[in-house]
Design a protein around this motif. Structure first.
Motif, PDB file in Angstrom:
ATOM      1  N   SER A  17       0.829  -1.198   0.000  1.00 46.98           N
ATOM      2  CA  SER A  17       0.000   0.000   0.000  1.00 46.98           C
ATOM      3  C   SER A  17       0.870   1.259   0.000  1.00 46.98           C
ATOM      4  CB  SER A  17      -0.945  -0.025   1.200  1.00 46.98           C
ATOM      5  OG  SER A  17      -1.984   0.902   1.057  1.00 46.98           O
ATOM      6  N   ARG A  18       1.927   1.260   0.812  1.00 46.56           N
ATOM      7  CA  ARG A  18       2.836   2.416   0.837  1.00 46.56           C
ATOM      8  C   ARG A  18       3.509   2.608  -0.521  1.00 46.56           C
ATOM      9  NH1 ARG A  18       4.277   0.055   5.772  1.00 46.56           N
ATOM     10  NH2 ARG A  18       6.254  -0.659   4.878  1.00 46.56           N
ATOM     11  N   ASN A  19       3.956   1.511  -1.139  1.00 45.29           N
ATOM     12  CA  ASN A  19       4.588   1.604  -2.457  1.00 45.29           C
ATOM     13  C   ASN A  19       3.607   2.127  -3.503  1.00 45.29           C
ATOM     14  OD1 ASN A  19       7.336   0.800  -2.135  1.00 45.29           O
ATOM     15  ND2 ASN A  19       6.671  -1.320  -1.913  1.00 45.29           N
ATOM     16  N   GLY A  43      13.916  -1.814  -2.480  1.00 52.16           N
ATOM     17  CA  GLY A  43      15.016  -1.581  -3.397  1.00 52.16           C
ATOM     18  C   GLY A  43      14.745  -2.021  -4.830  1.00 52.16           C
ATOM     19  N   GLU A  44      13.632  -2.736  -5.051  1.00 50.75           N
ATOM     20  CA  GLU A  44      13.302  -3.159  -6.412  1.00 50.75           C
ATOM     21  C   GLU A  44      13.043  -1.923  -7.266  1.00 50.75           C
ATOM     22  OE1 GLU A  44       9.893  -5.607  -8.935  1.00 50.75           O
ATOM     23  OE2 GLU A  44       9.754  -5.556  -6.751  1.00 50.75           O
ATOM     24  N   THR A  89       8.015   7.758 -16.505  1.00 49.73           N
ATOM     25  CA  THR A  89       9.124   8.358 -17.256  1.00 49.73           C
ATOM     26  C   THR A  89      10.439   8.314 -16.482  1.00 49.73           C
ATOM     27  OG1 THR A  89       8.578  10.552 -16.417  1.00 49.73           O
ATOM     28  CG2 THR A  89       7.618   9.913 -18.548  1.00 49.73           C
ATOM     29  N   GLN A  90      10.364   8.093 -15.178  1.00 54.60           N
ATOM     30  CA  GLN A  90      11.566   8.003 -14.351  1.00 54.60           C
ATOM     31  C   GLN A  90      11.497   6.729 -13.526  1.00 54.60           C
ATOM     32  OE1 GLN A  90      11.543  11.516 -11.938  1.00 54.60           O
ATOM     33  NE2 GLN A  90      12.352  12.817 -13.561  1.00 54.60           N
ATOM     34  N   THR A  91      12.655   6.143 -13.287  1.00 52.80           N
ATOM     35  CA  THR A  91      12.736   4.927 -12.482  1.00 52.80           C
ATOM     36  C   THR A  91      12.094   5.157 -11.122  1.00 52.80           C
ATOM     37  OG1 THR A  91      14.784   4.294 -13.584  1.00 52.80           O
ATOM     38  CG2 THR A  91      14.335   3.262 -11.447  1.00 52.80           C
TER      39      THR A  91
END
Length: 140
Positions: A15-17, A133-134, A125-127
């Motif tokens: 959920s945080r991700n 860390g994935e 558009t950006q990592t």
């Protein structure tokens, strides 16, 4: 402008991700802490219908109320499961994301968190780096 709502549990890494993914895309979503403000029965039924899943597919199985309430019983009806979720919101799997007013509209259970990209109008558009860390890279 696209409007995003997330049914969020801040104690959940996925959920945080997902919330971080949404913000990474420049969207400030409406955040509903569903454990404190659970959905009403009509809202929960609507979310399930819009996701195109069954209540059992939204049911969290790795929490105490699951076994305490005997929710592993295959004879339980959808109504039984929904009533259990309403009584114990921790039984609702998360995060649920609702996208409105954009090219991409819909409702999804965002597990894994990058599923949220299916609901966001703009491409990555950006990592993006998850808590563990994935890295999720933009598609070329």
């Amino acid at each position: 402008m696209q409007h995003i709502t997330i049914y969020h549990n801040p104690n959940c890494g996925t959920s945080r991700n997902t919330l971080a993914f949404i913000k990474h895309q420049g969207i400030e979503p409406t955040v509903i802490h569903y454990l404190e403000n659970p959905p009403t029965e009509p809202t929960l039924r609507d979310l399930i219908a819009k996701m195109g899943i069954t209540p059992r597919q939204l049911l969290r199985v790795n929490v105490e109320p699951f076994s305490e309430r005997g929710l592993d019983n295959p004879n339980l009806t959808d109504d039984d499961i929904i009533q259990a979720m309403l009584a114990e919101p921790i039984l609702i799997n998360r995060p649920i994301v609702v996208a409105e007013n954009g090219k991409k509209q819909g409702v999804k259970l965002c597990r894994p968190s990058e599923v949220v990209l299916d609901l966001i109008d703009m491409p990555l558009t950006q990592t993006f780096v998850k808590e563990d860390g994935e890295k999720i890279e933009p598609k070329s």
